[in-house]
Design a protein around this motif. Structure first.
Motif, PDB file in Angstrom:
ATOM      1  N   LEU A   1      -9.878  -5.285   2.619  1.00 51.99           N
ATOM      2  CA  LEU A   1      -8.570  -5.840   2.285  1.00 51.99           C
ATOM      3  C   LEU A   1      -7.816  -6.219   3.552  1.00 51.99           C
TER       4      LEU A   1
ATOM      5  N   GLU B   1       0.833  -1.204   0.000  1.00 51.43           N
ATOM      6  CA  GLU B   1       0.000   0.000   0.000  1.00 51.43           C
ATOM      7  C   GLU B   1       0.867   1.253   0.000  1.00 51.43           C
TER       8      GLU B   1
ATOM      9  N   SER C   1     -12.892  -8.594  -0.870  1.00 56.21           N
ATOM     10  CA  SER C   1     -11.880  -7.545  -0.931  1.00 56.21           C
ATOM     11  C   SER C   1     -11.490  -7.238  -2.366  1.00 56.21           C
TER      12      SER C   1
ATOM     13  N   VAL D   1     -12.065  -3.533  -3.888  1.00 54.92           N
ATOM     14  CA  VAL D   1     -10.936  -2.661  -4.226  1.00 54.92           C
ATOM     15  C   VAL D   1     -10.916  -2.368  -5.720  1.00 54.92           C
TER      16      VAL D   1
ATOM     17  N   TYR E   1      -3.556  -0.653  -5.089  1.00 55.28           N
ATOM     18  CA  TYR E   1      -4.648   0.216  -5.535  1.00 55.28           C
ATOM     19  C   TYR E   1      -5.234   1.030  -4.389  1.00 55.28           C
ATOM     20  N   VAL E   2      -5.179   0.502  -3.180  1.00 53.81           N
ATOM     21  CA  VAL E   2      -5.561   1.316  -2.015  1.00 53.81           C
ATOM     22  C   VAL E   2      -4.603   2.500  -1.910  1.00 53.81           C
TER      23      VAL E   2
ATOM     24  N   ALA F   1     -13.086  -0.310   0.997  1.00 61.61           N
ATOM     25  CA  ALA F   1     -12.199  -1.271   0.344  1.00 61.61           C
ATOM     26  C   ALA F   1     -10.996  -1.583   1.215  1.00 61.61           C
ATOM     27  N   ARG F   2     -10.449  -0.572   1.859  1.00 56.36           N
ATOM     28  CA  ARG F   2      -9.272  -0.767   2.711  1.00 56.36           C
ATOM     29  C   ARG F   2      -9.584  -1.742   3.859  1.00 56.36           C
TER      30      ARG F   2
END
Length: 379
Positions: free
Chosen positions: A299, A72, A319, A323, A250-251, A295-296
């Protein structure tokens, strides 16, 4: 239930973010193999190519959640999402199965190179007739003395044009269905391994991809991963790590993107006002923030379950869908907020949109993830 990162986790994130920001200030133009290899080596120097590899081979020894935090931070600081994807795929789809299934001494030799970036790995699974359906693989491997002879062609292998080793899958027993697939870590230098020219892709240009052909390639038995017939299980194992951890890049991208949108909305003026004062813009940004944080959390939960050895399949599917769809939706919102400026190459927004689009395809399409989810609820 504690949602606070530990001091060690915050330090991991900050150290990688700062190192990457120092080394990659701007996104690279579409690169050839030499430039792509140089960028990969530079990135590996920050430790991101070794996050979850064993300390004895130069790795960080991290679990899934801490690996995701490192990726991340990489995605947050690096403007070249193709490069972040290249490194994450190298680590999760290739180094992880070698870590867990290769036999000594090949295991340690390969992992030491993969940890530093001296060796680059490509995941050569997809074929013209086999993508989501691993049971349709046509490549074959037959044992001949102490070697396996592999024949077949893989249509898409990320990193292939710069790779030194190909993690690949081939049928060793045609009568056994998915139990007849075996996995191999194939050195590129072996005769019969032919890598095609880089494919011309819409996005993720920092990660070169190409076709790989095995033309009677003789692969010593030491490069068999696990045992014969274990290939499907090995592939699913690597996909568990990839689906849980890779999308952290992507986060990080969405974090950086949101910051860019807030800054632009606070500076750009129309009709005598900052555009951020219009709800049409501010509510888009609110939606971007909501999708990002949702999304975070999904995940982190998937990675936490993977670390605990719990049932992580459904969590990883949730997840992955959350995401990837958030990344595409947020990029479309960012495109709208920036207007014509977002349509120009070089500003970051156009590149982000292109780089987010394939996230709904790789590591199992959104449709495959939803199939996993409906099975989980009993349909």
């Amino acid at each position: 239930m504690d949602f606070e990162l530990s001091a060690g986790q915050r330090k991991l994130y900050d150290d990688i973010r700062d190192q990457v920001a120092d080394r990659f200030g701007t996104s690279a133009a579409k690169a050839g193999p030499e430039a792509a290899r140089a960028a990969f080596t530079t990135a590996a120097g920050t430790g991101v190519a070794a996050l979850c590899l064993p300390p004895e081979v130069g790795g960080g020894g991290l679990g899934a959640l801490d690996t995701a935090l490192g990726l991340e931070a990489f995605g947050r600081a690096c403007p070249d999402t193709g490069l972040t994807f290249a490194v994450a795929a190298h680590l999760l789809a290739c180094a992880v199965p070698i870590r867990d299934f290769a036999a000594a001494p090949a295991r340690d030799r390969l992992l030491r190179g993969l940890a530093t970036g001296a060796l680059v790995a490509a995941n050569a699974m997809t074929e013209d007739g086999a993508g989501s359906d691993i049971g349709a693989i046509a490549a074959t491997a037959r044992q001949d003395g102490d070697d396996y002879v592999i024949d077949g062609e893989k249509s898409w292998a990320s990193n292939a044009p710069i790779a030194d080793v190909m993690v690949t899958y081939a049928v060793t027993n045609p009568r056994a269905g998915f139990l007849g697939v075996s996995a191999f870590a194939v050195p590129r230098k072996l005769p019969g391994v032919v890598v095609g020219e880089p494919l011309d892709k819409l996005g993720l240009t920092g990660c070169l991809a190409g076709r790989v052909r095995f033309d009677g390639a003789r692969v010593p038995r030491e490069y068999l991963l696990g045992t014969e017939g274990q290939g499907a299980a090995i592939f699913q194992h690597s996909m568990a790590w990839e689906r849980a951890c890779l999308f952290a890049i992507y986060v990080g991208l969405m974090d950086r993107q949101l910051e860019m949108c807030v800054a632009h909305a606070g500076q750009r003026r129309q009709f005598g006002r900052r555009i951020g004062e219009f709800q049409a813009v501010s509510h888009r940004i609110a939606g971007m923030k909501q999708r990002l944080e949702s999304a975070r959390l999904l995940l982190y939960r998937a990675c936490w379950l993977l670390d605990r050895g719990g049932d992580h399949v459904e969590a990883a599917a949730l997840s992955k869908v959350a995401v990837s769809e958030a990344a595409v939706a947020n990029s479309l919102d960012a495109f709208q907020i920036f207007g014509s400026a977002g349509y120009l190459n070089g500003g970051g927004i156009a590149e982000q949109l292109r780089d987010c689009l394939p996230s709904t395809l790789f590591s199992g399409t959104t449709e495959i993830q939803r199939e996993l989810l409906v099975r989980g609820v009993g349909l």
